[in-house]
Scaffold this motif. Structure first.
Motif, mmCIF file in Angstrom:
data_model
loop_
_atom_site.group_PDB
_atom_site.id
_atom_site.type_symbol
_atom_site.label_atom_id
_atom_site.label_comp_id
_atom_site.label_asym_id
_atom_site.label_seq_id
_atom_site.Cartn_x
_atom_site.Cartn_y
_atom_site.Cartn_z
ATOM 1 N N ASP A 479 0.791 -1.561 -0.058
ATOM 2 C CA ASP A 479 -0.371 -0.502 0.128
ATOM 3 C C ASP A 479 0.824 1.248 0.463
ATOM 4 O O ASP A 479 1.966 1.251 1.018
ATOM 5 N N ASN A 481 0.348 6.025 0.130
ATOM 6 C CA ASN A 481 0.307 7.317 -0.331
ATOM 7 C C ASN A 481 0.929 8.409 -0.789
ATOM 8 O O ASN A 481 2.211 7.847 -1.551
ATOM 9 N N THR A 579 4.471 7.092 -5.988
ATOM 10 C CA THR A 579 3.568 7.793 -4.586
ATOM 11 C C THR A 579 2.105 8.208 -6.083
ATOM 12 O O THR A 579 2.263 9.071 -6.355
ATOM 13 N N SER A 582 -0.754 14.820 -4.232
ATOM 14 C CA SER A 582 -1.215 15.820 -3.503
ATOM 15 C C SER A 582 -1.616 17.304 -3.731
ATOM 16 O O SER A 582 -1.086 17.218 -4.685
ATOM 17 N N THR A 656 -3.561 13.276 3.989
ATOM 18 C CA THR A 656 -2.137 13.079 3.058
ATOM 19 C C THR A 656 -2.188 14.182 1.873
ATOM 20 O O THR A 656 -1.428 15.234 2.153
ATOM 21 N N GLU A 657 -3.244 14.613 1.613
ATOM 22 C CA GLU A 657 -3.079 15.740 0.362
ATOM 23 C C GLU A 657 -3.342 17.114 1.063
ATOM 24 O O GLU A 657 -2.966 18.015 0.918
ATOM 25 N N LYS A 768 -4.673 7.372 4.427
ATOM 26 C CA LYS A 768 -5.285 7.881 2.683
ATOM 27 C C LYS A 768 -6.696 9.100 2.981
ATOM 28 O O LYS A 768 -7.201 8.395 4.476
#
Length: 857
Positions: A479, A481, A579, A582, A656-657, A768
């Motif tokens: 996984d 991000n 990745t 973002s 994460t954004e 996430k």
């Protein structure tokens, strides 16, 4: 009419001839380093500096005469010059700094730690073509902020400037140009920029937005008096094809971006023919008119007496430093021998080895690599296909590899290097497995057996696991991000667990998927591979601090106890992942220019951290209420960016954004905060592996012999059995019992090993972002109940992501506007980053009336 056209043509031709003659009459000098007062006299003999000027740690002369220097091809450095109050006393005529070669590969103008410097005074400077500007730690220096550096820097998206630790602008007098009424057409361009109290900043004419007589197709470029657009390679005004200031090179008074055959570069600024080059006593070679041949070339004279250069790769070369490599550049066949014995352990010399030996295919003598701890592999010789052996070491060895403590591999994958004559001598390489040395046998033309004298398993590979102990490790990205990725490897066997300490994760940025495990590797760790060493046996690991929307290459190896009777090592293949994008960071510096009374030209730098593909910019502007400007700015500043309060709680679901800084931003690494976060998470979340709730592993209590017999045999049979039969049955039951105990014990070890290696994903979560709420303009309650975040709506209009300027029209004269710009990336719902804003003012009414009088509109 015909007469007028003839006069125009005659005028333009005379301008062209004059330009060429003037350029030929200019005095050209090479690099000048001034370190003592007497050296200042050298500046007065030059008009053009082909190289750089550095003035460092020197006292300015009591009486100094201004120089006539107009151009510097590289950079200008002024560092700790005592008594210097203004550069106007030295360089009043300096027009351009080209930045062909930069200081530290970055800076074209550096003004640093000059205690008496009051102003810059580069009153004629129009353009710094390449490179950045750094003006720092000059305590009395004023008027650094009154210069439009973005106008001077040619590429606004790549060139930057730093103004730091100089005299604060609030302590400097305001130049008189701000309130001065324009008296000429040039002043009417409304440019309150100045070099000191009374000297304005001149601008290149091709940026003159008031040149309304030029056709629309010229854009912001200037044009001739006949309406023809100037060349893109012209930095200033032009006449026909002649230009007073070329961006790159000049050919017979015409500007060009490169010197293509049959022309050669001369003095980093002109293109001349081969005959002109030779007439100056120089050599036309490799597109450059040079005084001497490069280091690995030999000067020869042709039959007609002309000088030329030919590649000379003959001799016995010894490479110890980066400088020693230059003599081998461009060599395809080395007629001689090559010895690599590196003495620089701190430099990234391996990268230079790959660059210089890119084309080397053949060595006629021997190859010797010794005492080079930087070298992990000979993969930098990726195109080498033969070693001739015409000259041998000790009359016997063509390939000599001795005492390289970090060498792990010899040639690149699938590379075969034929040794035409001689043999190999490979010893004292503790990380080079003997099996890899045996693979060289097929390269030997002389059929001989590799003996202990030539290479020994006792002196090679003793510090690393080799042979059957090296296994394939399967690793996958489970996984990821925008800034982290979770890597998972296979479960190791119980036997492997006896020597397994942990894992080493190697990763690096890889824009192209052509990475090899040994490419760019430096034995002392000075390469581009990042490493995460985990001293635990868990099969999962999270690589953090990654860049958003960046492709990475990675591989994993085990970390084992070497000095053990059971040796095992495993490597994974190189794999790739990218990745997630973002939200971008804020756009860079925003600046504007008053085009007319109702138009503003807006420019901005792209974000330092785009974090994805910028597909658009959102622009919004509004009028600022007519209050005192100081109050307006104060209130506006407070409303733009306020210092956030400390959070009342710790949010475990990280978005994460919008998670703040990324590794390139300031204050990213906060040790105290990281320690606090780690301690808090350890306190709140307890690993299942450390709790007492784990499933217990029990061994079923064995039954005694009598119970076993009663279950297997009838009662009568048991009573009537003889003692001999009972003994046989007891032996069988004991054997069965021992087997079951062994199986139970093995099963217990496997379960314990599995529990130790796999504690579950919960300990290695990849955060996430929350999904977007389905309800438009969702309330806070709706967000909490549905664990979502609202859709963002951005005011203003969009501009394509490949544009960094825009013309605002339909404005009102003499009005201050608040203009905001934010960048947006592809692939996200809430895709735009934070807002950056400035205050922009249209041209005043009095200046508008002046324009009308000039009939410019």
């Amino acid at each position: 009419m015909l007469l007028r056209l003839r006069l125009i043509c005659l005028y333009l031709f005379s301008m062209l001839v004059t330009q060429v003659r003037m350029d030929e009459q200019k005095l050209i000098c090479n690099t000048i380093d001034i370190k003592k007062t007497e050296d200042f006299e050298r500046l007065h003999k030059c008009n053009i500096i082909v190289g750089h000027i550095s003035i460092t740690n020197v006292q300015i002369p009591a009486v100094i005469t201004p120089t006539d220097i107009e151009e510097i091809t590289d950079y200008l450095l002024v560092y700790r010059v005592h008594g210097l109050e203004s550069l106007r006393s030295l360089f009043p005529n300096l027009v351009i700094i080209r930045g062909k070669d930069l200081l530290f590969d970055k800076y074209a103008l550096i003004i640093y730690e000059n205690l008496k410097l009051l102003n810059l005074g580069l009153v004629s400077l129009l353009r710094i073509q390449h490179g950045d500007v750094r003006i720092e730690s000059n305590p009395l220096l004023c008027y650094t902020h009154t210069v439009n550096w973005l106008h001077i820097l040619g590429n606004n998206t790549k060139q930057h400037y730093v103004l730091k630790n100089n005299k604060p602008p609030s302590f400097c007098a305001i130049c008189i140009l701000v309130n001065k009424k324009p008296e000429t057409e040039e002043e009417a361009e409304f440019q309150p920029n100045c070099w000191d109290f009374e000297v304005p900043q001149n601008k290149l004419r091709n940026i003159s937005y008031n040149s309304r007589e030029c056709p629309t197709k010229c854009g912001f470029d200037a044009c001739t008096i006949t309406g023809n657009c100037c060349s893109r390679d012209c930095l200033s005004d032009c006449s026909t094809n002649a230009c007073s200031l070329c961006a790159n090179f000049m050919i017979d008074g015409k500007c060009t971006d490169a010197c293509n055959p049959p022309y050669y570069q001369f003095n980093k600024r002109l293109c001349i023919g081969s005959d002109d080059c030779r007439s100056k006593g120089m050599i036309p070679f490799a597109g450059i008119c040079t005084k001497n041949c490069p280091k690995n070339y030999q000067e020869i004279k042709t039959s007609n007496g002309q000088r030329s250069c030919t590649l000379n790769c003959t001799g016995n070369y010894v490479v110890e430093t980066v400088e020693g490599l230059e003599t081998l550049r461009d060599c395809k066949t080395l007629h001689g021998s090559l010895t690599i014995q590196l003495s620089e352990t701190k430099s990234k010399i391996v990268n230079h080895l790959e660059e210089v030996f890119m084309n080397l295919k053949e060595i006629t003598g021997y190859l010797k690599v010794t005492h080079s701890p930087q070298i992990v592999s000979l993969s930098f010789l990726r195109n080498l296909h033969s070693i001739g052996g015409n000259v041998l070491i000790d009359n016997h060895y063509a390939l000599y590899i001795v005492n390289n403590i970090h060498m792990e591999n010899i040639w690149s994958h699938n590379q075969k290097v034929a040794i035409l004559k001689g043999f190999i001598y490979i010893h004292l390489n503790p990380r080079l497995c003997f099996e890899k040395i045996l693979q060289l046998k097929s390269s030997l033309k002389q059929e001989q057996k590799i003996t202990i004298q030539h290479s020994s398993p006792n002196s090679n590979g003793e510090r690393i696991v080799c042979g059957e102990g090296v296994q394939v490790l399967n690793a996958t990205v489970e996984d990821f991000n925008a800034t982290a990725a979770r890597i998972k490897v296979d479960i190791r066997s119980v036997e492997d667990m006896n020597v397994l300490l942990g894992y080493v994760h190697y990763y690096k940025e890889a824009p192209v998927r052509n990475v090899s495990m040994y490419d760019g590797r430096h034995g002392c760790g000075r390469d581009h591979w990042n490493t995460d060493v985990t001293i635990n046996r868990n099969i999962r690991h999270v690589i953090k601090n990654l860049k958003p929307y960046t492709q990475y290459a990675y591989f994993v190896k085990t970390l084992s106890i070497i000095e053990f009777h059971w040796q095992i090592e495993a490597y994974s293949k190189i794999q790739y992942f990218r990745t997630l994008p973002s939200t971008p960071g804020p756009v860079g510096v925003i600046f504007y220019h008053s085009l007319t009374t109702t138009e503003l030209v807006l420019h901005w730098w792209p974000p330092k951290n785009p974090n994805g593909v910028i597909n658009k910019y959102m622009i919004y502007y509004e009028k600022v209420k007519e209050k005192i400007l100081g109050e307006t700015v104060k209130n506006f500043t407070a409303s733009i960016k306020s210092k956030p309060k400390a959070p009342d709680c710790i949010c475990m679901n990280l978005d994460t954004e919008n998670s703040g800084a990324v590794p390139n931003e300031e204050n990213f690494y906060n040790k105290n905060e990281l320690t606090y976060d780690e301690a808090l998470s350890n306190f709140v979340y307890v690993s299942r592996a450390s709790t007492g709730t784990n499933k217990s592993f029990c061994i079923k209590k064995p039954k005694n012999t009598t119970e076993e017999l009663n279950e297997i045999l009838p009662v009568n049979a048991t009573q009537n059995s003889t003692s001999s039969k009972s003994a046989d049955i007891n032996d069988k039951m004991n054997a069965k019992l021992g087997t079951e105990r062994l199986l139970n014990y093995s099963r217990e070890l496997e379960l314990k090993s599995l529990a130790e290696q796999d504690t579950g994903i919960a300990d290695y979560l990849i955060m996430k972002p929350l999904p977007i709420c389905n309800l438009p303009f969702a309330t806070v309650q709706h967000q909490l109940e549905n664990s979502c975040k609202p859709q963002e709506y951005y005011e203003g209009f969009s501009v394509a992501g490949n544009y960094h300027s825009y013309i605002l029209t339909g404005l009102q004269p003499e009005v201050t506007y608040r203009v905001s710009v934010r960048a947006c990336v592809e692939g996200l719902r809430n895709a735009c980053g934070p807002t950056s804003s400035i205050l922009a003012e249209t041209v005043s009414k009095s200046l508008a009336n002046f324009f009308k009088q000039l009939k410019l509109y």
